[in-house]
Design an enzyme around this catalytic site. Sequence first.
Site, PDB file in Angstrom:
ATOM      1  N   GLY A 154       0.719  -1.337   0.009  1.00 21.47           N
ATOM      2  CA  GLY A 154      -0.104   0.032  -0.198  1.00 21.47           C
ATOM      3  C   GLY A 154       0.805   1.339  -0.002  1.00 21.47           C
ATOM      4  O   GLY A 154       2.000   1.146  -0.519  1.00 21.47           O
ATOM      5  N   ILE A 156       2.503   2.923   2.466  1.00 18.16           N
ATOM      6  CA  ILE A 156       3.933   2.827   3.013  1.00 18.16           C
ATOM      7  C   ILE A 156       4.789   1.793   2.260  1.00 18.16           C
ATOM      8  O   ILE A 156       5.881   2.155   2.294  1.00 18.16           O
ATOM      9  CB  ILE A 156       3.664   2.399   4.683  1.00 18.16           C
ATOM     10  N   THR A 235       6.860  -2.766  11.144  1.00 18.68           N
ATOM     11  CA  THR A 235       6.308  -1.469  11.466  1.00 18.68           C
ATOM     12  C   THR A 235       4.985  -1.026  11.425  1.00 18.68           C
ATOM     13  O   THR A 235       4.357  -0.047  11.318  1.00 18.68           O
ATOM     14  CB  THR A 235       7.126  -0.283  10.935  1.00 18.68           C
ATOM     15  N   ARG A 237       1.482  -3.583  12.511  1.00 11.95           N
ATOM     16  CA  ARG A 237       0.673  -3.718  13.793  1.00 11.95           C
ATOM     17  C   ARG A 237       1.337  -4.763  14.500  1.00 11.95           C
ATOM     18  O   ARG A 237       1.606  -5.630  14.124  1.00 11.95           O
ATOM     19  CB  ARG A 237      -0.690  -3.878  13.380  1.00 11.95           C
ATOM     20  N   GLU A 266       2.311  -3.291  24.903  1.00 11.31           N
ATOM     21  CA  GLU A 266       3.408  -2.674  24.689  1.00 11.31           C
ATOM     22  C   GLU A 266       3.373  -1.850  26.046  1.00 11.31           C
ATOM     23  O   GLU A 266       2.594  -1.159  26.416  1.00 11.31           O
ATOM     24  CB  GLU A 266       3.360  -1.252  23.512  1.00 11.31           C
ATOM     25  N   HIS A 284       6.832   1.578  19.237  1.00  9.26           N
ATOM     26  CA  HIS A 284       5.615   2.117  18.262  1.00  9.26           C
ATOM     27  C   HIS A 284       6.013   3.664  17.808  1.00  9.26           C
ATOM     28  O   HIS A 284       5.144   4.511  18.173  1.00  9.26           O
ATOM     29  CB  HIS A 284       4.537   2.191  19.224  1.00  9.26           C
ATOM     30  N   ALA A 286       7.370   4.762  14.823  1.00 11.44           N
ATOM     31  CA  ALA A 286       7.935   4.888  13.519  1.00 11.44           C
ATOM     32  C   ALA A 286       7.244   6.264  13.091  1.00 11.44           C
ATOM     33  O   ALA A 286       7.931   6.782  12.320  1.00 11.44           O
ATOM     34  CB  ALA A 286       7.592   3.823  12.722  1.00 11.44           C
TER      35      ALA A 286
END
Length: 314
Positions: A154, A156, A235, A237, A266, A284, A286
Site C-alpha cells: 500500500g 507505506i 512497523t 501492527r 506494549e 511504536h 515509527a
Amino acid sequence: MSLSVFVTPRSFGKHSSAPLDLLKERGLDVRTNPYGRILTKEEMIASVGDADAIIVGVDPLDRDVLERAPRLRIIAKYGVGTDNIDLAYAASRGIAVTTTIGANTEAVADYTFALMLAAARKVVPIDRGCRGGDWRKLTTVDVYGRTLGLIGLGNIGKAVVRRAAGFAMNVVAFDAVRDEAYAAANGVTYVDAVDEVLATSDFVSLHVPLTERTRHMIGARELALMKPTAVLVNTARGGLIDEDALYEALRSEAIWGAGVDVFEQEPPENTALFELTNLVIGSHCAASTVQAIDNMGIMAARHVIDHLCGVSKS
C-alpha cells in the site's frame, strides 16, 4: 452547550499549536489525555461520556467504551490502524470513523529502513560494545543489492520501495490487491504467496493491517522458511508476529535479526525479548517525527471540524 472533543494521543499539538488552534477557533471544547500515557479501558469509559468527537491513538474504543459515549458522532483516528476501534458497532450507531492516511507515510518508511539497516549491520550491539571499551569488529550483512520482500504494498510499502531503489534492491511483494501498473513502473515483482516472499527474501517487511486473518501470520512455520541471514521488520501492527516464535528464531539464530516497532502488548509481555542482541526494538515510534505528528494532528482536527461544524479551511 458547546461541542466537546476528547483527544488521547500524547503528541497531539506537541510541536505546533495548529491542531488545537483549529479546533478552538471553531468553538470546540477540547479535553486532552490527563495521564501522559495510553489510557486503559476503564479510563476511557470514564472520559468519553460527554464527547461529541474523539481523536484517538491506540487507546481502546471497543463496544463497552463506545456505549458510554451517547453523544459521540465521530472518531478521528490519529494514524491509520483501526484495530483498537469496534468499527461494526460504530457503524451501527452512525458514528463516522476517519484516518490520517498519508500523514505519516514517509516517517514510517524511513523508520522501516532504519530498522533494516540497524538489524543487518548490528548497529545497537556495536554501539553498546564501543561504549564499554570493546572495539572488536563484528561481521554483518549487506543491504545494498539484496532482495527485499514486502508483505503488503500500500502507501507505506510503496514508500519503502522508493527508498529501496537507492540501495539497488530487488523487490518482491505479496498483496491481496495488486497494483500491476505500479509494479511494472517500479520494478516490483508480485509473487503468489507469503511463503514465497519469506523463502526468497533477504529482508522481509510487513505492511498489512491487523485482522483475524493476519493475526500471527508470521509464526514458527513461517520463520522456518526464511534464510538464516534474513531480517524481519514490522512497523505495521502488533499481533502480526507470534512473538514467542520470533524469540525462539532469534535466540537460536535461525534468522539473522529483526526490527520490531509494534507489539501485541506494549511494552511486550515476553521480557526475554529484551535480552536478544539481534533484535532492534522500537516503542511504536515509527510515525513519531515532528513533521508526521503535525500532519496527523492537523488532518485529524480537520476531520472533526468537517463532521461537527461543516467544511474546515484548508
